[in-house]
Write a protein that holds these residues in place. Structure first.
Motif, PDB file in Angstrom:
ATOM      1  N   GLU A  93      -1.598  -9.713  -9.942  1.00  0.00           N
ATOM      2  CA  GLU A  93      -3.027  -9.417 -10.039  1.00  0.00           C
ATOM      3  C   GLU A  93      -3.315  -7.943  -9.789  1.00  0.00           C
ATOM      4  N   ASP A  95      -6.059  -6.448  -9.342  1.00  0.00           N
ATOM      5  CA  ASP A  95      -7.153  -6.126  -8.426  1.00  0.00           C
ATOM      6  C   ASP A  95      -6.728  -6.154  -6.960  1.00  0.00           C
ATOM      7  N   PHE A  96      -5.495  -6.603  -6.704  1.00  0.00           N
ATOM      8  CA  PHE A  96      -5.016  -6.641  -5.322  1.00  0.00           C
ATOM      9  C   PHE A  96      -4.186  -5.399  -5.029  1.00  0.00           C
ATOM     10  N   ARG A 131      -4.172  -0.345  -5.557  1.00  0.00           N
ATOM     11  CA  ARG A 131      -4.308  -1.527  -6.415  1.00  0.00           C
ATOM     12  C   ARG A 131      -3.102  -1.575  -7.346  1.00  0.00           C
TER      13      ARG A 131
END
Lengths: 320, 255
Positions: A93, A95-96, A131
């Motif tokens: 992911e 966005d992490f 990110r």
């Protein structure tokens, strides 16, 4: 203690059939605890299929398989605790942050390593709060290794860890993988790069079209492939007609490049006669003697042993 | 870690991912509120003569149903397909995490989102449009939300089985729910609509969800509402979703 106790991976007669196509056609393999093994072969040779069977992600048609003493077809959570897996090209992911993803995955294990330690181990400490979509290819791969390490495994599988990388990212990934050795984990890595296998592994197993075709160190594989060493020099220093009979024959044999004209007038590769031989010592002595007799020096003499790539192509039959 | 801690961790990261995804936040949180404001503005908030209740008494539960479908069905489907196609699900398979904890974490996150959206929609309905939750209907509301969240999450996992790629997931999920909103008393009342539209609405679960939620706000309903047959229909769809998932769900990328 029996031999089996030291084996992290034990495979005999492994087969995997898809319809009429046999992707893995009777593979035997053993990996000792603590060993770094490279599983080398061209695309479509059966590397990933084999490794995914060992990881318990794929079923097999037949054969005996034990990974850390367990049949992967009967994988349990307890067995998976002892395993780390880096799949080909998994993208986490975006966005992490790196630290968040490692934290998330550390919850999957009973006694995980500390997140900060893992990031340190793979050299991502400075990128911990970045990110993941902003990580470079090399950093993403390090993150994947971090996820495989977080459960503190005994055995790690790395599937093509540097495919598609630029040289800098490749170098980074190599450093991380080389660092695993100091942790004492057993590593099985698949690759289609001979230099990667040579650089990182204690031992190389070569697979081609579903069969194991060689097993050993890079030097042993080269001997096994029996590729001749190439001896060459500048035709300007020693002409063909100045060679003794035996060398002239050797020269003629592999070289369609052997010039019929006086070498002085030929250009390019033809200006560099080349002899392919298993008897380097004999050939070089005779060449130097011929130069002596002709009253010239052989400053341009070059001896090129087969490269890793030559060996690889010969073993996998891709050169033919 | 024990299973409960694992569940909590999974739910927490699911919610974090949701908060950081502008698309998910917009479609699940912002869009339903925009619809609520637009519809009540267009149709006014008069007292409907046939029922004696205000127009918003119909729209608040309708929009709540839409938010629940979005928070459960749409999210579960889109997030799962993205993870599958990027190889994350396959990598998870190689860890000791049991699949049910993964699914449970996602369901828990959807429940939190559902609770948040319920509070938000009810709050706006109450402050803006004088629509009140009937105290006797609270148990019915909670059961409907629970059954609805579970069923639509299961359907969300089931629909991933026909989504071939990351790009296809939003299109396919919208194709399933958008037309249904029009025949399920979410956007417009189906009163006076052609028979076939009413039948389609009755077959699928969204209309039953909207009506089961509607009981909560109906000031004229007598006693404690228990829309059991609607719950059973929604639950049956949930079971169908579970069966499809068990049979066809893939952990590995299709692309």
């Amino acid at each position: 203690m029996s031999d089996a106790a030291h084996l992290a991976i034990e495979v005999t007669g492994l087969r995997k059939r898809y319809g009429g196509n046999e992707a893995v056609a009777g593979v035997d393999l053993s990996v000792s605890a603590g060993e770094v093994l490279a599983f080398l072969g061209p695309n479509g040779a059966g590397k990933t299929t084999t490794v995914e069977i060992l990881e318990g992600l794929r079923s097999r048609t037949s054969g005996h398989v034990r990974v850390l003493g367990t049949d992967p077809a009967e994988a349990t959570a307890a067995w998976r605790e002892r395993l780390g897996v880096v799949l080909q090209g998994a993208k986490h992911e975006g966005d992490f942050t790196a630290s968040e993803i490692v934290t998330m995955w550390s919850a999957y294990y009973r006694s995980p390593r500390r997140v900060a330690d893992v990031l340190e181990l793979v050299g991502l400490r400075d990128a911990a709060r970045t990110r993941t979509r902003r990580l470079s290819g090399g950093q993403q791969q390090r993150l994947a290794v971090a996820l495989a390490l977080v459960g503190d495994p005994e055995l790690i599988f790395l599937d093509e860890p540097t495919t598609g990388f630029d040289p800098a990212a490749r170098r980074e990934a190599w450093e991380t993988i080389a660092g695993l050795r100091s942790l004492g984990v057993t590593v099985m890595l698949t690759t289609h790069y001979m230099d990667e296998a040579d650089q990182l592994a204690d031992r190389i197993v070569v697979i081609s079209r579903g069969h194991i075709v060689a097993d050993g160190t890079a030097a042993e594989l080269a001997r096994h492939a029996a590729i001749p060493t190439r001896v060459s020099w500048d035709a300007a220093e020693l002409r063909r007609d100045q060679l003794p009979e035996r060398l002239r024959e050797l020269l003629a044999a592999p070289a369609a490049s052997g010039p019929a004209d006086p070498p002085e007038v030929s250009a390019g590769v033809e200006a560099r006669p080349t002899i392919a031989t298993g008897d380097v010592d004999g050939v070089v002595r005779e060449l130097l003697a011929a130069a002596d007799a002709a009253g010239t020096r052989l400053d341009s003499l070059a001896v090129r042993p087969p490269t890793l790539e030559d060996t690889y192509l010969a073993l996998t039959g891709d050169g033919s | 870690m024990n299973r409960l801690a694992q569940l909590r961790s999974e739910a927490r990261f699911n919610l974090l991912g949701f908060r950081r995804s502008p698309a998910a936040t917009f479609f699940t949180v912002v869009l339903p509120i925009i619809f609520l404001v637009i519809f009540t503005s267009i149709f006014g908030n008069e007292i409907i003569s046939s029922t004696g209740a205000r127009v918003a008494t119909v729209y608040v539960p309708g929009i709540l149903a839409l938010a629940l479908v979005s928070a459960n069905f749409m999210n579960a489907a889109i997030v799962t397909v993205i993870r599958r196609e990027n190889g994350v699900l396959k990598a998870m398979r190689a860890t000791p995490l049991p699949p049910w904890v993964y699914v449970g974490g996602q369901l828990a996150a959807s429940l939190v989102l559902t609770a948040f959206m319920t509070a938000l929609v009810i709050g706006i309905g109450w402050l803006g449009y004088s629509v009140e939750v009937q105290p006797g209907a609270v148990p019915s509301l909670l059961i409907t939300l629970g059954v609805g969240a579970a069923a639509f999450s299961a359907l969300g996992l089931a629909i991933t089985c026909v989504c071939p790629s990351e790009q296809a997931a939003p299109a396919i999920t919208n194709m399933c729910v958008l037309p249904l909103y029009f025949v399920s008393d979410v956007f417009i009342p189906s009163e006076g609509a052609p028979r076939w539209m009413v039948v389609i609405g009755d077959i699928f679960p969204i209309k039953h969800l909207a009506h089961a939620l509607g009981n909560t706000f109906d000031p004229f309903s007598e006693g404690i509402p228990m829309p059991v047959s609607r719950w059973l229909i929604i639950a049956a769809w949930g079971v169908f979703g579970v069966l499809v998932t068990l049979r066809w769900f893939r952990w590995t990328p299709r692309g």
